[in-house]
Design a protein around this motif. Structure first.
Motif, PDB file in Angstrom:
ATOM      1  N   ILE A  82       1.011  -1.438   0.151  1.00 33.08           N
ATOM      2  CA  ILE A  82      -0.055  -0.084   0.095  1.00 33.08           C
ATOM      3  C   ILE A  82       1.229   1.091  -0.187  1.00 33.08           C
ATOM      4  O   ILE A  82       0.570   2.354  -1.088  1.00 33.08           O
ATOM      5  N   LEU A  83       1.876   1.386   0.994  1.00 33.06           N
ATOM      6  CA  LEU A  83       2.830   2.286   0.724  1.00 33.06           C
ATOM      7  C   LEU A  83       3.878   2.814   0.257  1.00 33.06           C
ATOM      8  O   LEU A  83       3.901   3.699  -0.621  1.00 33.06           O
ATOM      9  N   PRO A  87       1.794   2.198  -5.044  1.00 37.23           N
ATOM     10  CA  PRO A  87       1.671   3.344  -5.530  1.00 37.23           C
ATOM     11  C   PRO A  87       2.939   3.912  -6.355  1.00 37.23           C
ATOM     12  O   PRO A  87       2.895   4.733  -7.494  1.00 37.23           O
ATOM     13  N   THR A 145      -4.348   2.919  -9.000  1.00 39.95           N
ATOM     14  CA  THR A 145      -3.427   2.153  -8.066  1.00 39.95           C
ATOM     15  C   THR A 145      -4.327   1.769  -6.591  1.00 39.95           C
ATOM     16  O   THR A 145      -3.793   0.074  -6.307  1.00 39.95           O
ATOM     17  N   VAL A 149      -3.017  -1.840  -5.913  1.00 37.05           N
ATOM     18  CA  VAL A 149      -3.053  -2.913  -3.894  1.00 37.05           C
ATOM     19  C   VAL A 149      -4.188  -4.172  -4.053  1.00 37.05           C
ATOM     20  O   VAL A 149      -3.720  -4.804  -3.382  1.00 37.05           O
ATOM     21  N   CYS A 187      -1.046   6.623   0.643  1.00 31.19           N
ATOM     22  CA  CYS A 187      -0.875   6.009  -0.593  1.00 31.19           C
ATOM     23  C   CYS A 187      -1.873   6.793  -2.072  1.00 31.19           C
ATOM     24  O   CYS A 187      -1.880   7.518  -3.004  1.00 31.19           O
ATOM     25  N   SER A 191      -0.406   8.518  -4.841  1.00 28.72           N
ATOM     26  CA  SER A 191      -1.199   8.481  -6.141  1.00 28.72           C
ATOM     27  C   SER A 191      -1.690   9.687  -7.365  1.00 28.72           C
ATOM     28  O   SER A 191      -1.329   9.693  -8.805  1.00 28.72           O
TER      29      SER A 191
END
Length: 243
Positions: A82-83, A87, A145, A149, A187, A191
């Motif tokens: 996610i981090l 992205p 994004t 994920v 995130c 993005s």
């Protein structure tokens, strides 16, 4: 450098002037959303699944200790996906796929004098050509994004089933354990910022292309390279500020 920055800011200001005919601009935005979003789903899906699977397998390998619960692999894979992975890597891929297309399209219109023809007819060329691409990037890159994920975490689950290094149930427990909502906010900010960087930087290089076909290719290359550099810089800045 300052001259280029000034031209870049001027181009952005001209791009978001009041449109002459809103319906025409809206149709361009919809067309760009389909091109950027639907056209990029395949490559983003493939990359996300494999990156999620590889990240999970590597985390499982590095934490292969009886003292460490297996569920921690799910937490680490979730946060890193996610981090960072979804992205940033998605943005770098989209810079090559979307950015080069934008720079080439606008650059070709410049060298074939189509932009000059628009300006002679009284059309705000930056607004007509660039603002729909930027608005589309601001909306479609975050959506891509989110898809990245979801597919990345699904790829990690598939890796657990195939490799059997981690029990799938432990992986699911790790995904739910100690979740911090701030990582979703980071995130989203990344993005949106990356979508703006890709579309605006590549549009700038395309709009100021001069010469012929060779220069169009050079503009596309410069657009992708500078987009990637600014994406990495923005990634570091956003992470440092928000975390």
């Amino acid at each position: 450098m300052f001259h280029s920055l000034g031209r870049y800011l001027l181009l952005l200001r001209l791009s978001f002037k009041r449109p002459e005919k809103f319906s025409v601009y809206w149709n361009e935005v919809m067309r760009e959303m389909v091109s950027q979003g639907i056209g990029s789903l395949g490559i983003i899906g493939i990359i996300s699944v494999f990156i999620g699977a590889v990240a999970t397998v590597q985390v499982a390998f590095q934490l292969s200790s009886p003292l460490v619960p297996q569920s921690i692999a799910g937490s680490i894979a979730r946060d890193s996906t996610i981090l960072e992975f979804s992205p940033t890597i998605s943005a770098l891929v989209l810079a090559g796929r979307i950015g080069s297309s934008i720079a080439s399209q606008i650059g070709t219109m410049r060298v074939t004098e189509q932009i000059d023809a628009l300006e002679i007819m009284g059309v705000n060329a930056p607004g007509f050509l660039i603002s729909p691409k930027i608005l589309s990037g601001l909306s479609m890159v975050p959506l891509l994004t989110i898809v990245s994920v979801a597919l990345g975490l699904s790829g990690g689950y598939l890796a657990c089933i195939v490799s059997r290094d981690i029990a799938p149930t432990d992986y699911i427990v790790g995904l739910r354990d100690s979740f911090k909502p701030i990582i979703v906010g980071v995130c989203c900010v990344k993005s949106i910022s990356f979508g703006f960087i890709i579309t605006s930087v590549c549009s700038y290089f395309g709009f100021y292309t001069s010469g012929g076909a060779l220069e169009v290719g050079q503009s596309a290359t410069k657009g992708v390279v500078f987009s990637c550099i600014w994406i990495l810089f923005a990634d570091l800045l956003i992470t440092s500020v928000m975390l």
